[in-house]
Structure formats: structure tokens, C-alpha cells
Design a protein around this motif. Structure first.
Motif, mmCIF file in Angstrom:
data_model
loop_
_atom_site.group_PDB
_atom_site.id
_atom_site.type_symbol
_atom_site.label_atom_id
_atom_site.label_comp_id
_atom_site.label_asym_id
_atom_site.label_seq_id
_atom_site.Cartn_x
_atom_site.Cartn_y
_atom_site.Cartn_z
ATOM 1 N N ALA A 1 -13.558 -0.396 -9.087
ATOM 2 C CA ALA A 1 -13.493 -1.334 -10.212
ATOM 3 C C ALA A 1 -12.108 -1.958 -10.365
ATOM 4 O O ALA A 1 -11.963 -2.969 -11.046
ATOM 5 C CB ALA A 1 -13.885 -0.628 -11.514
ATOM 6 N N GLN A 2 -11.112 -1.386 -9.726
ATOM 7 C CA GLN A 2 -9.759 -1.939 -9.822
ATOM 8 C C GLN A 2 -9.691 -3.284 -9.102
ATOM 9 O O GLN A 2 -10.330 -3.483 -8.068
ATOM 10 C CB GLN A 2 -8.729 -0.990 -9.212
ATOM 11 C CG GLN A 2 -8.442 0.214 -10.050
ATOM 12 C CD GLN A 2 -7.326 1.066 -9.441
ATOM 13 O OE1 GLN A 2 -7.047 0.999 -8.254
ATOM 14 N NE2 GLN A 2 -6.706 1.866 -10.280
ATOM 15 N N ILE A 3 -8.889 -4.184 -9.640
ATOM 16 C CA ILE A 3 -8.780 -5.526 -9.082
ATOM 17 C C ILE A 3 -8.300 -5.496 -7.634
ATOM 18 O O ILE A 3 -8.871 -6.160 -6.768
ATOM 19 C CB ILE A 3 -7.860 -6.408 -9.955
ATOM 20 C CG1 ILE A 3 -8.568 -6.729 -11.271
ATOM 21 C CG2 ILE A 3 -7.459 -7.682 -9.230
ATOM 22 C CD1 ILE A 3 -7.714 -7.469 -12.281
ATOM 23 N N ASN A 4 -7.276 -4.697 -7.339
ATOM 24 C CA ASN A 4 -6.763 -4.674 -5.970
ATOM 25 C C ASN A 4 -7.818 -4.133 -5.004
ATOM 26 O O ASN A 4 -7.929 -4.594 -3.869
ATOM 27 C CB ASN A 4 -5.451 -3.906 -5.863
ATOM 28 C CG ASN A 4 -5.501 -2.541 -6.492
ATOM 29 O OD1 ASN A 4 -6.557 -2.032 -6.840
ATOM 30 N ND2 ASN A 4 -4.345 -1.933 -6.649
ATOM 31 N N SER A 5 -8.605 -3.203 -5.455
ATOM 32 C CA SER A 5 -9.701 -2.675 -4.643
ATOM 33 C C SER A 5 -10.751 -3.755 -4.391
ATOM 34 O O SER A 5 -11.254 -3.908 -3.267
ATOM 35 C CB SER A 5 -10.337 -1.475 -5.344
ATOM 36 O OG SER A 5 -11.425 -0.986 -4.598
ATOM 37 N N GLN A 6 -11.082 -4.516 -5.412
ATOM 38 C CA GLN A 6 -12.069 -5.588 -5.275
ATOM 39 C C GLN A 6 -11.587 -6.683 -4.327
ATOM 40 O O GLN A 6 -12.377 -7.233 -3.549
ATOM 41 C CB GLN A 6 -12.394 -6.184 -6.638
ATOM 42 C CG GLN A 6 -13.139 -5.231 -7.549
ATOM 43 C CD GLN A 6 -13.389 -5.839 -8.917
ATOM 44 O OE1 GLN A 6 -13.637 -7.028 -9.033
ATOM 45 N NE2 GLN A 6 -13.309 -5.023 -9.941
ATOM 46 N N ILE A 7 -10.296 -6.978 -4.372
ATOM 47 C CA ILE A 7 -9.752 -8.013 -3.484
ATOM 48 C C ILE A 7 -9.766 -7.528 -2.037
ATOM 49 O O ILE A 7 -10.139 -8.279 -1.126
ATOM 50 C CB ILE A 7 -8.336 -8.430 -3.933
ATOM 51 C CG1 ILE A 7 -8.423 -9.179 -5.277
ATOM 52 C CG2 ILE A 7 -7.654 -9.298 -2.872
ATOM 53 C CD1 ILE A 7 -7.089 -9.475 -5.926
ATOM 54 N N LEU A 8 -9.391 -6.289 -1.813
ATOM 55 C CA LEU A 8 -9.428 -5.751 -0.453
ATOM 56 C C LEU A 8 -10.870 -5.692 0.064
ATOM 57 O O LEU A 8 -11.143 -6.051 1.216
ATOM 58 C CB LEU A 8 -8.767 -4.379 -0.409
ATOM 59 C CG LEU A 8 -8.492 -3.790 0.970
ATOM 60 C CD1 LEU A 8 -7.745 -4.765 1.865
ATOM 61 C CD2 LEU A 8 -7.722 -2.489 0.841
ATOM 62 N N GLN A 9 -11.800 -5.295 -0.783
ATOM 63 C CA GLN A 9 -13.209 -5.295 -0.383
ATOM 64 C C GLN A 9 -13.680 -6.716 -0.086
ATOM 65 O O GLN A 9 -14.421 -6.949 0.876
ATOM 66 C CB GLN A 9 -14.087 -4.661 -1.456
ATOM 67 C CG GLN A 9 -15.560 -4.572 -1.061
ATOM 68 C CD GLN A 9 -15.772 -3.727 0.183
ATOM 69 O OE1 GLN A 9 -15.304 -2.597 0.259
ATOM 70 N NE2 GLN A 9 -16.477 -4.274 1.174
ATOM 71 N N ALA A 10 -13.235 -7.674 -0.890
ATOM 72 C CA ALA A 10 -13.593 -9.076 -0.657
ATOM 73 C C ALA A 10 -13.095 -9.542 0.709
ATOM 74 O O ALA A 10 -13.783 -10.296 1.410
ATOM 75 C CB ALA A 10 -13.032 -9.958 -1.769
ATOM 76 N N PHE A 11 -11.916 -9.093 1.107
ATOM 77 C CA PHE A 11 -11.382 -9.431 2.431
ATOM 78 C C PHE A 11 -12.336 -8.957 3.522
ATOM 79 O O PHE A 11 -12.676 -9.714 4.432
ATOM 80 C CB PHE A 11 -9.998 -8.803 2.608
ATOM 81 C CG PHE A 11 -9.443 -8.940 3.999
ATOM 82 C CD1 PHE A 11 -8.809 -10.105 4.394
ATOM 83 C CD2 PHE A 11 -9.543 -7.898 4.911
ATOM 84 C CE1 PHE A 11 -8.298 -10.237 5.683
ATOM 85 C CE2 PHE A 11 -9.037 -8.011 6.192
ATOM 86 C CZ PHE A 11 -8.410 -9.186 6.584
ATOM 87 N N PHE A 12 -12.782 -7.708 3.434
ATOM 88 C CA PHE A 12 -13.692 -7.181 4.451
ATOM 89 C C PHE A 12 -15.057 -7.871 4.398
ATOM 90 O O PHE A 12 -15.670 -8.126 5.433
ATOM 91 C CB PHE A 12 -13.826 -5.664 4.331
ATOM 92 C CG PHE A 12 -12.598 -4.941 4.801
ATOM 93 C CD1 PHE A 12 -12.263 -4.912 6.146
ATOM 94 C CD2 PHE A 12 -11.763 -4.306 3.901
ATOM 95 C CE1 PHE A 12 -11.125 -4.257 6.589
ATOM 96 C CE2 PHE A 12 -10.623 -3.647 4.334
ATOM 97 C CZ PHE A 12 -10.294 -3.627 5.681
ATOM 98 N N ASP A 13 -15.528 -8.206 3.202
ATOM 99 C CA ASP A 13 -16.789 -8.934 3.065
ATOM 100 C C ASP A 13 -16.689 -10.331 3.685
ATOM 101 O O ASP A 13 -17.593 -10.783 4.386
ATOM 102 C CB ASP A 13 -17.188 -9.056 1.594
ATOM 103 C CG ASP A 13 -17.550 -7.727 0.959
ATOM 104 O OD1 ASP A 13 -17.755 -6.729 1.690
ATOM 105 O OD2 ASP A 13 -17.601 -7.677 -0.292
ATOM 106 N N TYR A 14 -15.582 -11.000 3.393
ATOM 107 C CA TYR A 14 -15.359 -12.343 3.931
ATOM 108 C C TYR A 14 -15.310 -12.298 5.455
ATOM 109 O O TYR A 14 -15.931 -13.120 6.134
ATOM 110 C CB TYR A 14 -14.049 -12.909 3.366
ATOM 111 C CG TYR A 14 -13.789 -14.352 3.722
ATOM 112 C CD1 TYR A 14 -14.146 -15.369 2.844
ATOM 113 C CD2 TYR A 14 -13.171 -14.707 4.919
ATOM 114 C CE1 TYR A 14 -13.897 -16.699 3.157
ATOM 115 C CE2 TYR A 14 -12.919 -16.031 5.243
ATOM 116 C CZ TYR A 14 -13.283 -17.015 4.355
ATOM 117 O OH TYR A 14 -13.046 -18.326 4.660
ATOM 118 N N LYS A 15 -14.579 -11.336 5.968
ATOM 119 C CA LYS A 15 -14.442 -11.188 7.425
ATOM 120 C C LYS A 15 -15.801 -10.942 8.078
ATOM 121 O O LYS A 15 -16.110 -11.502 9.122
ATOM 122 C CB LYS A 15 -13.478 -10.049 7.723
ATOM 123 C CG LYS A 15 -13.050 -9.973 9.144
ATOM 124 C CD LYS A 15 -11.910 -8.996 9.291
ATOM 125 C CE LYS A 15 -11.400 -9.068 10.708
ATOM 126 N NZ LYS A 15 -10.026 -8.826 10.843
#
Length: 107
Positions: A24-38
């Protein structure tokens, strides 16, 4: 105020596992978004495209501001996990890229 490269590396080793544990942390969501985008678009990621996509696909109102903190060595940064190359390509920060990938792939 900046920190040394070694201090930045140590922050990643300390904080990325905690990011993984707290999705739920923002930095966690952004890192997950990176892997999703990739996964969705392939291996080469343009920073500006990723930021626009992330702002549209997440509920993070401060996506860009938080993303910027994640690609700088700074006292105010949680951990530098990204690096932007001169051509605008977004990658995981090389000294810790393998560690981040391995940590994020763990169940």
C-alpha cells in the motif's frame, strides 16, 4: 543534500524488502508499476511515458514527485531504485538492479 553511492546501495538493501512487504505504500506501488509496465510494453522504458502511464493507472496523486525521489541519491529519498539514462530510458539502478528484481519476484 546528497548521500554517497554506498549509502544509497545500503538503503536499497534495507528498504526494498520492506517496500515489498507493504504494497500500500506509494514507493511500493511505483516500483510495482515499473514491473507491470515492463511486462506490458517490453524491456525498454521511456521515463516520460512511464510517468504519464503511472499517473493514469494508479491512484497516486503525487506519482511524479515520488518517482523523482526514487531516482535520486538524497537524504529525503526513501531509496534510489531507478536511473534515467541520457536518452530518457528508465532502468533499475545498476548497482542494485539484480537485488531489486530478485526481491520483487519473491512471493
Amino acid at each position: 543534500m546528497s548521500i554517497t553511492k554506498q549509502e544509497g546501495i545500503q538503503r536499497v538493501y534495507n528498504r526494498v524488502p520492506r517496500m515489498k512487504e507493504k504494497p500500500a505504500q506509494i514507493n511500493s506501488q511505483i516500483l510495482q508499476a515499473f514491473f507491470d509496465y515492463k511486462k506490458e510494453f517490453g524491456t525498454r522504458i521511456n521515463k516520460d511515458d512511464f510517468v504519464l502511464w503511472g499517473k493514469e493507472r494508479t491512484d497516486i496523486k503525487t506519482f511524479k514527485e515520488n518517482f523523482d525521489k526514487m531516482n535520486n541519491l538524497s537524504v529525503k529519498s526513501n531509496a534510489k531504485v531507478f536511473d534515467v539514462k541520457s536518452n530518457g530510458e528508465l532502468v533499475l539502478w545498476e548497482p542494485v538492479a539484480d537485488f531489486i528484481r530478485e526481491t520483487w519476484q519473491q512471493k
